[in-house]
Motif scaffolding. Structure first.
Motif, PDB file in Angstrom:
ATOM      1  N   VAL A 123       0.858  -1.179   0.000  1.00 19.89           N
ATOM      2  CA  VAL A 123       0.000   0.000   0.000  1.00 19.89           C
ATOM      3  C   VAL A 123       0.896   1.230   0.000  1.00 19.89           C
ATOM      4  N   GLY A 124       0.694   2.101  -0.971  1.00 15.77           N
ATOM      5  CA  GLY A 124       1.435   3.351  -1.043  1.00 15.77           C
ATOM      6  C   GLY A 124       0.583   4.481  -0.502  1.00 15.77           C
ATOM      7  N   VAL A 125       1.153   5.298   0.360  1.00 19.31           N
ATOM      8  CA  VAL A 125       0.448   6.440   0.947  1.00 19.31           C
ATOM      9  C   VAL A 125       1.204   7.710   0.549  1.00 19.31           C
ATOM     10  N   ALA A 126       0.477   8.695   0.056  1.00 23.40           N
ATOM     11  CA  ALA A 126       1.115   9.945  -0.357  1.00 23.40           C
ATOM     12  C   ALA A 126       0.072  11.045  -0.429  1.00 23.40           C
ATOM     13  N   ARG A 127       0.545  12.280  -0.387  1.00 24.50           N
ATOM     14  CA  ARG A 127      -0.337  13.431  -0.598  1.00 24.50           C
ATOM     15  C   ARG A 127      -0.674  13.576  -2.079  1.00 24.50           C
ATOM     16  N   ARG A 128       0.338  13.374  -2.914  1.00 25.25           N
ATOM     17  CA  ARG A 128       0.122  13.416  -4.365  1.00 25.25           C
ATOM     18  C   ARG A 128       0.368  12.012  -4.905  1.00 25.25           C
ATOM     19  N   VAL A 129      -0.701  11.307  -5.162  1.00 24.51           N
ATOM     20  CA  VAL A 129      -0.575   9.908  -5.564  1.00 24.51           C
ATOM     21  C   VAL A 129      -0.460   9.798  -7.081  1.00 24.51           C
ATOM     22  N   PRO A 130       0.284   8.810  -7.573  1.00 26.09           N
ATOM     23  CA  PRO A 130       0.303   8.553  -9.026  1.00 26.09           C
ATOM     24  C   PRO A 130      -1.086   8.171  -9.503  1.00 26.09           C
ATOM     25  N   ARG A 131      -1.447   8.637 -10.653  1.00 24.07           N
ATOM     26  CA  ARG A 131      -2.782   8.337 -11.155  1.00 24.07           C
ATOM     27  C   ARG A 131      -2.770   8.351 -12.687  1.00 24.07           C
ATOM     28  N   ALA A 132      -3.766   7.756 -13.282  1.00 24.54           N
ATOM     29  CA  ALA A 132      -3.795   7.536 -14.731  1.00 24.54           C
ATOM     30  C   ALA A 132      -4.743   8.487 -15.445  1.00 24.54           C
ATOM     31  N   ASP A 133      -4.870   9.725 -14.952  1.00 27.75           N
ATOM     32  CA  ASP A 133      -5.782  10.664 -15.597  1.00 27.75           C
ATOM     33  C   ASP A 133      -5.037  11.679 -16.460  1.00 27.75           C
ATOM     34  N   GLY A 134      -3.777  11.398 -16.760  1.00 27.94           N
ATOM     35  CA  GLY A 134      -2.979  12.307 -17.576  1.00 27.94           C
ATOM     36  C   GLY A 134      -2.030  13.164 -16.776  1.00 27.94           C
ATOM     37  N   GLY A 156       2.939  14.615  11.968  1.00 20.30           N
ATOM     38  CA  GLY A 156       2.721  13.555  10.983  1.00 20.30           C
ATOM     39  C   GLY A 156       3.356  12.241  11.398  1.00 20.30           C
ATOM     40  N   SER A 157       4.589  12.298  11.891  1.00 19.43           N
ATOM     41  CA  SER A 157       5.259  11.071  12.341  1.00 19.43           C
ATOM     42  C   SER A 157       4.516  10.452  13.515  1.00 19.43           C
ATOM     43  N   ARG A 158       4.055  11.291  14.425  1.00 22.26           N
ATOM     44  CA  ARG A 158       3.296  10.780  15.574  1.00 22.26           C
ATOM     45  C   ARG A 158       1.983  10.136  15.114  1.00 22.26           C
ATOM     46  N   ALA A 159       1.329  10.774  14.143  1.00 21.86           N
ATOM     47  CA  ALA A 159       0.061  10.229  13.643  1.00 21.86           C
ATOM     48  C   ALA A 159       0.252   8.864  12.997  1.00 21.86           C
ATOM     49  N   VAL A 160       1.333   8.695  12.241  1.00 26.67           N
ATOM     50  CA  VAL A 160       1.607   7.399  11.615  1.00 26.67           C
ATOM     51  C   VAL A 160       1.890   6.346  12.686  1.00 26.67           C
ATOM     52  N   ALA A 161       2.694   6.703  13.691  1.00 24.19           N
ATOM     53  CA  ALA A 161       3.009   5.763  14.765  1.00 24.19           C
ATOM     54  C   ALA A 161       1.752   5.356  15.518  1.00 24.19           C
ATOM     55  N   GLU A 162       0.895   6.315  15.821  1.00 23.86           N
ATOM     56  CA  GLU A 162      -0.330   6.007  16.564  1.00 23.86           C
ATOM     57  C   GLU A 162      -1.288   5.156  15.732  1.00 23.86           C
ATOM     58  N   ALA A 163      -1.339   5.404  14.426  1.00 20.13           N
ATOM     59  CA  ALA A 163      -2.184   4.577  13.561  1.00 20.13           C
ATOM     60  C   ALA A 163      -1.689   3.135  13.556  1.00 20.13           C
ATOM     61  N   ASP A 185      -2.969  13.529   3.289  1.00 18.06           N
ATOM     62  CA  ASP A 185      -2.209  14.764   3.439  1.00 18.06           C
ATOM     63  C   ASP A 185      -2.015  14.994   4.934  1.00 18.06           C
ATOM     64  N   LEU A 186      -0.786  14.882   5.411  1.00 16.72           N
ATOM     65  CA  LEU A 186      -0.523  14.971   6.848  1.00 16.72           C
ATOM     66  C   LEU A 186      -0.749  16.373   7.406  1.00 16.72           C
ATOM     67  N   THR A 187      -0.972  17.370   6.537  1.00 17.98           N
ATOM     68  CA  THR A 187      -1.321  18.714   7.009  1.00 17.98           C
ATOM     69  C   THR A 187      -2.818  18.933   7.040  1.00 17.98           C
ATOM     70  N   ASP A 188      -3.580  17.917   6.706  1.00 13.56           N
ATOM     71  CA  ASP A 188      -5.043  18.017   6.713  1.00 13.56           C
ATOM     72  C   ASP A 188      -5.553  18.044   8.167  1.00 13.56           C
ATOM     73  N   THR A 189      -6.858  18.077   8.347  1.00 14.61           N
ATOM     74  CA  THR A 189      -7.429  18.057   9.696  1.00 14.61           C
ATOM     75  C   THR A 189      -7.072  16.749  10.393  1.00 14.61           C
ATOM     76  N   ALA A 190      -7.071  16.779  11.715  1.00 13.77           N
ATOM     77  CA  ALA A 190      -6.716  15.583  12.478  1.00 13.77           C
ATOM     78  C   ALA A 190      -7.631  14.416  12.131  1.00 13.77           C
ATOM     79  N   ASP A 191      -8.917  14.687  11.992  1.00 11.84           N
ATOM     80  CA  ASP A 191      -9.865  13.610  11.682  1.00 11.84           C
ATOM     81  C   ASP A 191      -9.579  12.995  10.323  1.00 11.84           C
ATOM     82  N   ALA A 192      -9.258  13.836   9.335  1.00 12.46           N
ATOM     83  CA  ALA A 192      -8.980  13.328   7.988  1.00 12.46           C
ATOM     84  C   ALA A 192      -7.692  12.508   7.974  1.00 12.46           C
ATOM     85  N   VAL A 193      -6.680  12.958   8.698  1.00  9.28           N
ATOM     86  CA  VAL A 193      -5.416  12.222   8.757  1.00  9.28           C
ATOM     87  C   VAL A 193      -5.627  10.866   9.424  1.00  9.28           C
ATOM     88  N   ILE A 194      -6.345  10.849  10.541  1.00  9.62           N
ATOM     89  CA  ILE A 194      -6.598   9.597  11.251  1.00  9.62           C
ATOM     90  C   ILE A 194      -7.373   8.621  10.367  1.00  9.62           C
TER      91      ILE A 194
END
Length: 352
Positions: A30-41, A103-110, A58-67
Motif C-alpha cells: 500500500v502506497g500512501v502519499a499526498r500526491r498519488v500517481p494516477r492515470a488521468d494524464g 505527521g510522524s506521531r500520527a503514523v506511529a499512533e495509527a 495529506d498529513l497537514t489536513d485536519t486531524a480527523d482526515a489524517v486519522i
C-alpha cells in the motif's frame, strides 16, 4: 506480507517500492502519499508505482482526515515504513511541525491502533552529534543533531518519540534507518527544485554547457575539508527491504564504505578541476542567498555537511547482510546528469 509505505511517491519511496515489488515475501503493498500517481494524464502509473494500492493522505489536513486516511491505509499491515518529511525548501515552521512531528506521531499512533507489529522510520545521519575528526560514526554515537538545522533537530525529536513509543508498546518492533545522502538520476528534477531552486538550476545548466568533453562541469567550486557519503536510492531501499522482511529492531546506519572528498567530486564531475572555497565563505554566501530567497535551503543544511558525520554501516552489513552495489562516484555523476536533464519518474513529486 503486507507492507505500507507512507511517502511512497518520492525519491526514496519510489526506490523502496521497487525493492518491495521484487521481494517474493511481500505479497501486498500500500502506497500512501499526498500526491498519488494516477492515470488521468497528470502522471503515468507504471512500475514500481503500479505495484501498490494507493491511499491519499495529506498529513497537514485536519486531524480527523489524517486519522481516517491512515487507519484505512495501515489496516491489516505487517509493517509500516514511514518516509514522509517536509521538503528541504519548506520555510514555514508550522507546516514543518505538522508534517515532520505531528505527521510522524500520527503514523506511529495509527500503527499502534491497528496492531501493526513493525514500524520502520526513515531517519538520517543528521541526527548525530558532529563526528570525530577523520573517523566514522556508529549507531551508538550521541543523538544531538545540528542545532542550526530544523531538519536535524526535528529528526532527533521524532527518534525520541519513537523511544517513548517502544517503551510504552513493548510488542511493537521499532526500527530506525539512518542513511547517508541518497541519490538517483530519476530524482534529478526533484532535487533541483528542493536544493537549487529555479535560479540555481538555470545557472548549473548554463555552466554545464561550457564543460569540456567528458566532463559535466568546467570546474567545481567546493568547500575545503568536507567529506560526503553518496548512496544510490536503490541500495538504501534494499536495506529497508531487508529490515522489513527480517523484522529487525533497532537502528541501522546505511552508507557506502569510505567517502568522497572535494577532489574526488571534481574528478568525477569536472575532469579534476576544483576551485577551493573557504567553508566560512561558502556558509556566508548560502546564508545571504537563503535570506534573499535566491536559494531554497537554509544554512542548516551546510552545517550538517560540515558536522563531518561519516557513517559506519558495519551493523547493517553484519545483521542485514547488506552491501551497496553502486559506486558512489557513479551515483553522483548520474544524479548531476539527472539534475541537468530535469530527469524524473512516474510520480508527481519526481515529475515536477
Amino acid at each position: 506480507m503486507r507492507v505500507v509505505v507512507v511517502g511512497a511517491s518520492g525519491n526514496v519511496g519510489t526506490a523502496v517500492l521497487r525493492a518491495l515489488a521484487r521481494e517474493p515475501v511481500v505479497t501486498s503493498i500500500v502506497g500512501v502519499a499526498r500526491r498519488v500517481p494516477r492515470a488521468d494524464g497528470s502522471s503515468t502509473v507504471e512500475f514500481p508505482h503500479d505495484a501498490a494500492r494507493w491511499v491519499r493522505v495529506d498529513l497537514t489536513d485536519t486531524a480527523d482526515a489524517v486519522i481516517a486516511g491512515l487507519d484505512e491505509a495501515v489496516r491489516g499491515a505487517d509493517a509500516v515504513v514511514h518516509l514522509v518529511w517536509a521538503s528541504p525548501s519548506t520555510r514555514d515552521p508550522d507546516v514543518m511541525r505538522r508534517i515532520n512531528l505531528d505527521g510522524s506521531r500520527a503514523v506511529a499512533e495509527a500503527a499502534v491502533r491497528a496492531g501493526v507489529p513493525h514500524l520502520v522510520f526513515g531517519s538520517t545521519s543528521g541526527v548525530y552529534a558532529p563526528g570525530p575528526a577523520g573517523g566514522t560514526v556508529p549507531e551508538t554515537w550521541p543523538l544531538r543533531g545540528v542545532p542550526t538545522s530544523a531538519y536535524s533537530v526535528q529528526k532527533v525529536e521524532v527518534e525520541r518519540m519513537l523511544d517513548d513509543l517502544a517503551e510504552r508498546h513493548p510488542g511493537l518492533v521499532v526500527t530506525r534507518v539512518r542513511p547517508s545522502l541518497m541519490l538517483q538520476r530519476e530524482a534529478g528534477a526533484e532535487l533541483a527544485r528542493y536544493f537549487l531552486g529555479p535560479l540555481g538550476t538555470w545557472g548549473l545548466r548554463a555552466v554545464a554547457k561550457r564543460a569540456p568533453e567528458g566532463a559535466l562541469l568546467p570546474a567545481l567550486p567546493f568547500p575545503d575539508g568536507l567529506r560526503l557519503q553518496v548512496l544510490h536510492a536503490d541500495d538504501a531501499a534494499d536495506a529497508y527491504r531487508a529490515v522489513v522482511v527480517g523484522r529487525h529492531p533497532g537502528a541501522f546506519n546505511v552508507a557506502p564504505e569510505g567517502w568522497l572528498t572535494g577532489d574526488d567530486l571534481a574528478h568525477t564531475l569536472a575532469g579534476g578541476r576544483r576551485v577551493p572555497v573557504s567553508p566560512d565563505l561558502a556558509r556566508t554566501g548560502l546564508a545571504v542567498a537563503s535570506r534573499l530567497y535566491l536559494a531554497p535551503i537554509d544554512v542548516g543544511w551546510f552545517d550538517m555537511a560540515r558536522a563531518d558525520v561519516v557513517l559506519d554501516a558495519s551493523r547493517a552489513r553484519e545483521l542485514l547482510h547488506w552491501a551497496p552495489t553502486h559506486d558512489p562516484a557513479d551515483v553522483l555523476r548520474e544524479t548531476v546528469e539527472g539534475v541537468i536533464a530535469g530527469a524524473g519518474a512516474g510520480s508527481p513529486p519526481l515529475s515536477g
